[in-house]
Design a protein around this motif. Structure first.
Motif, short mmCIF file in Angstrom:
data_model
loop_
_atom_site.label_atom_id
_atom_site.label_comp_id
_atom_site.label_asym_id
_atom_site.label_seq_id
_atom_site.Cartn_x
_atom_site.Cartn_y
_atom_site.Cartn_z
N ALA A 16 0.82 -1.21 0.00
CA ALA A 16 0.00 0.00 0.00
C ALA A 16 0.86 1.27 0.00
N ALA A 17 2.01 1.19 0.65
CA ALA A 17 2.87 2.38 0.76
C ALA A 17 3.73 2.62 -0.47
N THR A 18 3.98 1.57 -1.26
CA THR A 18 4.94 1.70 -2.36
C THR A 18 4.31 1.55 -3.74
N SER A 19 3.01 1.23 -3.82
CA SER A 19 2.38 0.99 -5.11
C SER A 19 1.20 1.93 -5.30
N VAL A 43 -5.78 1.97 -6.17
CA VAL A 43 -7.05 2.69 -6.13
C VAL A 43 -7.94 2.04 -5.08
N PRO A 44 -8.82 2.80 -4.43
CA PRO A 44 -9.65 2.24 -3.35
C PRO A 44 -10.60 1.16 -3.84
N THR A 45 -10.94 0.25 -2.95
CA THR A 45 -11.98 -0.74 -3.21
C THR A 45 -13.16 -0.43 -2.28
N PRO A 46 -14.36 -0.84 -2.67
CA PRO A 46 -15.56 -0.41 -1.94
C PRO A 46 -15.58 -0.77 -0.46
N ARG A 76 -8.00 -6.86 0.35
CA ARG A 76 -8.76 -6.93 -0.90
C ARG A 76 -8.29 -5.86 -1.87
N ARG A 77 -7.96 -4.69 -1.35
CA ARG A 77 -7.46 -3.62 -2.20
C ARG A 77 -6.17 -4.04 -2.91
N VAL A 78 -5.29 -4.70 -2.19
CA VAL A 78 -4.05 -5.20 -2.81
C VAL A 78 -4.35 -6.21 -3.90
N VAL A 79 -5.28 -7.13 -3.62
CA VAL A 79 -5.64 -8.16 -4.61
C VAL A 79 -6.25 -7.53 -5.85
#
Length: 335
Positions: free
Chosen positions: A273-276, A279-282, A321-324
């Motif tokens: 999350a810090a390096t990539s 975009v947000p997920t719901p 989930r956001r990462v996935v």
């Protein structure tokens, strides 16, 4: 005035190229350089927008090659452009045979072969200071190419490690419920299963650190779900959640086995999350169903314990989930 502007602009471009390359390739705690992080982030979002998530074999599988090529090419072009402006501003580049001043294209050509250390010799600088800077240009070009090649090789090794992690996780089961059910051996979880969890915690931690050192790793889409690290980490964390709160207390593996896995996953999520560019997920994904585990004979916790744990960890699961989702895949579901 124009000469000063060219020299200042050229110096700025050379410094930008070198600083960005040095930060990206040599820093293991700050992620990519400011230019590389922005270029790759924008390019990845365009690729995700153009290609559907969760589908195997899409053109996204070439994203890693594209990202690395764009990164290296950006450094080289910036360095070349910077030295071209510097030599244009100097007015010192001449034809070594006739002594006539070089034109714009000839100066760019001179800057290119000086940076690439080719030393053709048909154009040269007619002032000692600028001849010295031509040698400096050669050193910077050699440094940049060396850094780029070393970086590419290191990223390839990190990609292999991430895929190996995914293979290890999915060898235990293709979805979280299957991972837990396979570990159950009629009365307890097998020692081999708990050893796998111990080993996986260190593998996840290693991949997390590699993401910190090489953020482009998140953009190296595999093209195969069975080799996708983000999917594997999500599957592993959901299995750990079931073990931690869904299985009856007297049947759970020791907390020293499950807790390190969950902590390693937390580190992985924070790093990505810090390096990539994500975009947000719901919201958080739905809770994993435990019906198949009950049918397999795994004793389950009662009293709404699991449901409470799922609600309490909504933010954590939403982050995962956001990462996935931002790696080009969809949240793992039971088969």
């Amino acid at each position: 005035m124009l000469t000063a502007v060219e020299i200042i602009a050229g110096t700025a471009l050379v410094i930008l190229a070198l600083v960005d390359a040095l930060v990206t390739t040599l820093s293991v705690s700050t992620g990519a350089g400011p230019l590389t992080s922005r270029v790759t982030g924008v390019l990845w979002r365009v690729l995700l927008w153009r290609h559907p998530r969760g589908r195997q074999g899409t053109p996204l599988r070439f994203s890693g090659v594209l990202m690395l090529t764009v990164t290296a090419s950006t450094w080289v072009l910036l360095l070349w452009a910077g030295w071209s402006l510097l030599f244009l501003g100097s007015g010192a580049v001449v034809n070594s045979t006739t002594g006539r001043a070089a034109g714009v294209l000839d100066t760019v050509y001179f800057a290119g072969f000086s940076t690439a250390t080719l030393g053709v010799g048909d154009y040269t600088a007619d002032q000692p200071g600028w001849r010295l800077l031509a040698a400096v240009a050669g050193f910077t070009g050699f440094l940049l190419i060396t850094l780029a090649v070393t970086y590419l090789l290191s990223v390839v090794q990190a990609v292999v490690a991430a895929r190996a992690l995914a293979v290890h996780v999915f060898a235990l089961g293709t979805h979280p419920q299957e991972v837990v059910a396979r570990g159950w051996s009629g009365g307890r979880f097998s020692s081999a299963f708990t050893q796998h969890l111990v080993n996986l915690s260190s593998e996840v931690a290693q991949v997390a650190e590699q993401h910190l050192a090489y953020p482009v790793l998140h953009y190296c889409h595999t093209g195969r779900a069975a080799a996708a690290a983000s999917l594997a980490v999500a599957t592993l964390d959901e299995a750990a959640l079931i073990l931690d709160a869904g299985v009856a207390a007297d049947a759970r593996p020791d907390d020293s086995t499950v807790a390190p896995v969950r902590e390693a996953v937390s580190g992985y999520v924070r790093t990505v999350a810090a390096t990539s560019a994500l975009v947000p997920t719901p919201d958080a994904p739905p809770a994993p169903a435990l019906t198949a585990l009950a049918e397999a004979g795994v004793p389950l916790a009662g009293g709404g314990t699991f449901e409470q744990a799922v609600r309490a960890q909504a933010d954590r699961r939403a982050g995962l989930r956001r990462v996935v989702d931002n790696s080009g895949w969809t949240w793992p579901q039971a088969g």
